[in-house]
Write a protein that holds these residues in place. Structure first.
Motif, PDB file in Angstrom:
ATOM      1  N   GLY A  16       0.786  -1.229   0.000  1.00  0.00           N
ATOM      2  CA  GLY A  16       0.000   0.000   0.000  1.00  0.00           C
ATOM      3  C   GLY A  16       0.815   1.274   0.000  1.00  0.00           C
ATOM      4  N   ASN A  17       2.133   1.180   0.072  1.00  0.00           N
ATOM      5  CA  ASN A  17       2.968   2.386   0.044  1.00  0.00           C
ATOM      6  C   ASN A  17       2.792   3.170  -1.247  1.00  0.00           C
ATOM      7  OD1 ASN A  17       4.336   0.096  -1.160  1.00  0.00           O
ATOM      8  ND2 ASN A  17       6.133   1.399  -1.350  1.00  0.00           N
ATOM      9  N   THR A  18       2.430   2.481  -2.350  1.00  0.00           N
ATOM     10  CA  THR A  18       2.262   3.193  -3.616  1.00  0.00           C
ATOM     11  C   THR A  18       0.994   4.046  -3.630  1.00  0.00           C
ATOM     12  OG1 THR A  18       1.238   1.211  -4.558  1.00  0.00           O
ATOM     13  CG2 THR A  18       3.578   1.554  -4.995  1.00  0.00           C
ATOM     14  N   LEU A  19       0.174   3.912  -2.593  1.00  0.00           N
ATOM     15  CA  LEU A  19      -0.982   4.804  -2.473  1.00  0.00           C
ATOM     16  C   LEU A  19      -0.563   6.210  -2.069  1.00  0.00           C
ATOM     17  CD1 LEU A  19      -3.717   2.655  -0.686  1.00  0.00           C
ATOM     18  CD2 LEU A  19      -3.724   3.485  -3.026  1.00  0.00           C
ATOM     19  N   VAL A  20       0.529   6.329  -1.326  1.00  0.00           N
ATOM     20  CA  VAL A  20       0.942   7.641  -0.830  1.00  0.00           C
ATOM     21  C   VAL A  20       2.175   8.175  -1.538  1.00  0.00           C
ATOM     22  CG1 VAL A  20      -0.098   7.267   1.434  1.00  0.00           C
ATOM     23  CG2 VAL A  20       2.290   6.667   1.090  1.00  0.00           C
ATOM     24  N   ASN A  21       2.991   7.326  -2.133  1.00  0.00           N
ATOM     25  CA  ASN A  21       4.183   7.831  -2.827  1.00  0.00           C
ATOM     26  C   ASN A  21       4.294   7.276  -4.242  1.00  0.00           C
ATOM     27  OD1 ASN A  21       5.012   5.203  -2.442  1.00  0.00           O
ATOM     28  ND2 ASN A  21       6.636   5.698  -0.985  1.00  0.00           N
ATOM     29  N   GLY A  22       3.140   6.992  -4.852  1.00  0.00           N
ATOM     30  CA  GLY A  22       3.108   6.517  -6.229  1.00  0.00           C
ATOM     31  C   GLY A  22       1.793   6.911  -6.873  1.00  0.00           C
ATOM     32  N   PHE A  23       1.358   6.111  -7.837  1.00  0.00           N
ATOM     33  CA  PHE A  23       0.163   6.463  -8.596  1.00  0.00           C
ATOM     34  C   PHE A  23      -0.884   5.351  -8.555  1.00  0.00           C
ATOM     35  CE2 PHE A  23       3.790   8.664 -10.563  1.00  0.00           C
ATOM     36  CZ  PHE A  23       3.385   9.967 -10.331  1.00  0.00           C
ATOM     37  N   ALA A  24      -0.918   4.618  -7.424  1.00  0.00           N
ATOM     38  CA  ALA A  24      -1.881   3.528  -7.289  1.00  0.00           C
ATOM     39  C   ALA A  24      -3.245   4.003  -6.829  1.00  0.00           C
ATOM     40  CB  ALA A  24      -1.350   2.472  -6.313  1.00  0.00           C
ATOM     41  N   PHE A  25      -3.335   5.238  -6.333  1.00  0.00           N
ATOM     42  CA  PHE A  25      -4.611   5.748  -5.827  1.00  0.00           C
ATOM     43  C   PHE A  25      -5.373   6.444  -6.940  1.00  0.00           C
ATOM     44  CE2 PHE A  25      -7.101   9.269  -3.973  1.00  0.00           C
ATOM     45  CZ  PHE A  25      -8.004   8.516  -3.232  1.00  0.00           C
ATOM     46  N   GLU A  26      -6.676   6.151  -7.038  1.00  0.00           N
ATOM     47  CA  GLU A  26      -7.519   6.781  -8.046  1.00  0.00           C
ATOM     48  C   GLU A  26      -8.839   7.192  -7.412  1.00  0.00           C
ATOM     49  OE1 GLU A  26      -7.809   5.802 -12.549  1.00  0.00           O
ATOM     50  OE2 GLU A  26      -9.313   4.558 -11.560  1.00  0.00           O
ATOM     51  N   SER A  27      -9.183   8.456  -7.555  1.00  0.00           N
ATOM     52  CA  SER A  27     -10.402   8.988  -6.958  1.00  0.00           C
ATOM     53  C   SER A  27     -11.313   9.509  -8.049  1.00  0.00           C
ATOM     54  CB  SER A  27     -10.060  10.120  -5.980  1.00  0.00           C
ATOM     55  OG  SER A  27     -11.223  10.664  -5.404  1.00  0.00           O
ATOM     56  N   ARG A  28     -12.605   9.269  -7.869  1.00  0.00           N
ATOM     57  CA  ARG A  28     -13.612   9.743  -8.809  1.00  0.00           C
ATOM     58  C   ARG A  28     -14.481  10.806  -8.146  1.00  0.00           C
ATOM     59  NH1 ARG A  28     -12.186   8.542 -13.899  1.00  0.00           N
ATOM     60  NH2 ARG A  28     -11.316   6.437 -13.980  1.00  0.00           N
ATOM     61  N   THR A  29     -14.775  11.873  -8.864  1.00  0.00           N
ATOM     62  CA  THR A  29     -15.606  12.935  -8.324  1.00  0.00           C
ATOM     63  C   THR A  29     -16.973  12.384  -7.937  1.00  0.00           C
ATOM     64  OG1 THR A  29     -14.483  14.555  -9.729  1.00  0.00           O
ATOM     65  CG2 THR A  29     -16.608  15.187  -8.797  1.00  0.00           C
ATOM     66  N   TYR A 340       1.370   5.695   5.334  1.00  0.00           N
ATOM     67  CA  TYR A 340       1.660   4.259   5.265  1.00  0.00           C
ATOM     68  C   TYR A 340       2.921   3.960   6.050  1.00  0.00           C
ATOM     69  CZ  TYR A 340       2.069  -0.449   3.319  1.00  0.00           C
ATOM     70  OH  TYR A 340       2.137  -1.818   3.169  1.00  0.00           O
ATOM     71  N   ASP A 341       2.865   2.899   6.865  1.00  0.00           N
ATOM     72  CA  ASP A 341       4.007   2.456   7.652  1.00  0.00           C
ATOM     73  C   ASP A 341       4.653   1.286   6.924  1.00  0.00           C
ATOM     74  OD1 ASP A 341       5.810   1.433   9.494  1.00  0.00           O
ATOM     75  OD2 ASP A 341       4.497   1.765  11.216  1.00  0.00           O
ATOM     76  N   ASP A 342       5.804   1.527   6.305  1.00  0.00           N
ATOM     77  CA  ASP A 342       6.478   0.468   5.544  1.00  0.00           C
ATOM     78  C   ASP A 342       6.898  -0.696   6.428  1.00  0.00           C
ATOM     79  OD1 ASP A 342       6.634   1.414   2.751  1.00  0.00           O
ATOM     80  OD2 ASP A 342       7.745   3.074   3.621  1.00  0.00           O
ATOM     81  N   ALA A 343       7.241  -0.426   7.680  1.00  0.00           N
ATOM     82  CA  ALA A 343       7.726  -1.476   8.575  1.00  0.00           C
ATOM     83  C   ALA A 343       6.630  -2.483   8.921  1.00  0.00           C
ATOM     84  CB  ALA A 343       8.310  -0.864   9.844  1.00  0.00           C
ATOM     85  N   THR A 344       5.395  -2.003   9.068  1.00  0.00           N
ATOM     86  CA  THR A 344       4.292  -2.874   9.487  1.00  0.00           C
ATOM     87  C   THR A 344       3.313  -3.190   8.371  1.00  0.00           C
ATOM     88  OG1 THR A 344       2.925  -1.004  10.194  1.00  0.00           O
ATOM     89  CG2 THR A 344       4.434  -1.948  11.822  1.00  0.00           C
ATOM     90  N   GLY A 345       3.391  -2.454   7.260  1.00  0.00           N
ATOM     91  CA  GLY A 345       2.427  -2.650   6.186  1.00  0.00           C
ATOM     92  C   GLY A 345       1.044  -2.133   6.529  1.00  0.00           C
ATOM     93  N   ILE A 346       0.967  -1.141   7.424  1.00  0.00           N
ATOM     94  CA  ILE A 346      -0.316  -0.606   7.864  1.00  0.00           C
ATOM     95  C   ILE A 346      -0.621   0.698   7.139  1.00  0.00           C
ATOM     96  CG2 ILE A 346      -1.628   0.298   9.818  1.00  0.00           C
ATOM     97  CD1 ILE A 346      -1.229  -2.670   9.987  1.00  0.00           C
TER      98      ILE A 346
END
Length: 355
Positions: A16-29, A340-346
């Protein structure tokens, strides 16, 4: 001023780290907020609200069209019925059941002009260059950053508008770029689309465009070629860019005019640290920004809240003890943001205290 962040939700989400430092997150109006996570040879799609409500299984799991290709920025239709994949030599729409709906072939993103291909569609040519795509918020069109041609005489990067139903090209805008990678940002008015093109040390290109069904109208906003498109105001009041190396954050009108500027506070030497690229609108009145760990500026790392109109700082966020919440952030536009916490995957969702 210190502002205490309130922990709203936590959920384990490997990758889930790519949600905050990549382009995996997508939002629709007015619609779905999704995580599009690559896991081995498949793409897992999670509905963010369902995930935090306890649904741990992905909404959709699709095999990647080209398992060896780990680049490109992909997009899912608003109704979740198909995903459009940005490949090295094609844009492909795949139904929720895994069936190919259509494919738009284009030139190769490989950096060697005119290099040969074996004929195997699974072949991945060397190089990390890639394009991106985005399904429009009404589900009718696909915007894609592609390459046309193969050799020196006909090679050209383009921004194309495709019919989401059959992949037909409806419009094309030639681009003066030599891309490392790109991403799209959809305007909440449902009409305009933004394209941010990274060219490595050669800078950044930023374009806005609209397609009315008959005519493609575009704006070239590249006087300085150094600004990364980050986020759009949920109330249509402007968009945010960060300078290529993070020296400042700017709020712009859609025509590119600068409405406000924020620079990190200077250190004792008079020099300033640099913003992270993770920032954006927490809600219509608030922007969140982050500063990375920097040996030259000890004690500055963390997140700040800014006024969305003036970009003046409101305060520095303080997180509960024992919860890792540094690094980049992903604001959701509804008063909350993700870390996102990379150490715990949370994956954690936060808000500021009311009032």
């Amino acid at each position: 001023m210190s502002i205490n962040a309130r922990l709203r939700d936590s959920v384990p989400l490997p990758g889930g780290n790519t949600l905050v430092n990549g382009f995996a997150f997508e939002s629709r109006t007015g619609g779905a907020r999704r995580a599009l996570l690559r896991k081995g040879h498949v793409l897992e799609v999670f509905d963010l609200d369902e995930l935090f409500a306890g649904a741990r299984a992905p909404q959709t799991v699709l095999p990647l069209p080209w398992p060896g290709w780990d680049r490109g920025v992909h997009s899912m239709s608003p109704d979740g019925s198909f995903v459009v994949f940005s490949g090295q030599r094609a844009v492909r729409a795949v139904g929720a059941g895994g069936e190919t709906l259509w494919e738009y072939r284009h030139g190769c993103w490989g950096p060697e002009l005119g290099h040969p291909h074996s004929g195997d569609e699974q072949e991945v040519c060397r190089g990390s260059e890639h394009g991106s795509c985005r399904v429009s918020d009404d589900g009718r069109y696909v915007w894609a950053h592609v390459v046309t041609g193969e050799g020196e005489d006909d090679w050209q990067e383009c921004w194309v508008v495709l019919d989401a139903g059959d992949g037909r090209e409806l419009a094309r805008l030639p681009l003066d770029s030599v891309t490392s990678g790109s991403h799209h940002v959809s305007h909440p008015d449902g009409i305009h689309m933004g394209l941010s093109i990274g060219m490595g040390q050669d800078g950044i290109l930023l374009h806005w465009a609209r397609w009315d069904g008959e005519r493609l109208t575009s704006w070239d906003l590249n006087e300085n070629m150094d600004r990364i498109l980050i986020d759009v105001h949920p109330g249509h009041a402007g968009y945010l860019t960060v300078e290529h190396y993070g020296s400042d954050l700017e709020l712009h009108a859609l025509d590119g005019d600068v409405l406000a500027v924020a620079e990190p506070e200077a250190g004792e030497s008079g020099d300033r640290p640099c913003w992270d690229y993770g920032c954006g609108f927490v809600d219509a009145g608030t922007v969140i920004v982050s500063l990375p760990d920097d040996e030259e500026f000890p004690g500055t790392a963390g997140h700040r809240l800014l006024d969305a109109r003036t970009l003046k700082e409101r305060g520095r966020l303080s997180y509960p003890a024992g919860v890792h919440a540094t690094g980049e952030v992903r604001p959701l536009g509804d008063g909350t943001w993700l870390t996102y916490d990379d150490a715990t995957g949370i994956l954690n969702r936060w808000s500021a205290p009311a009032g």
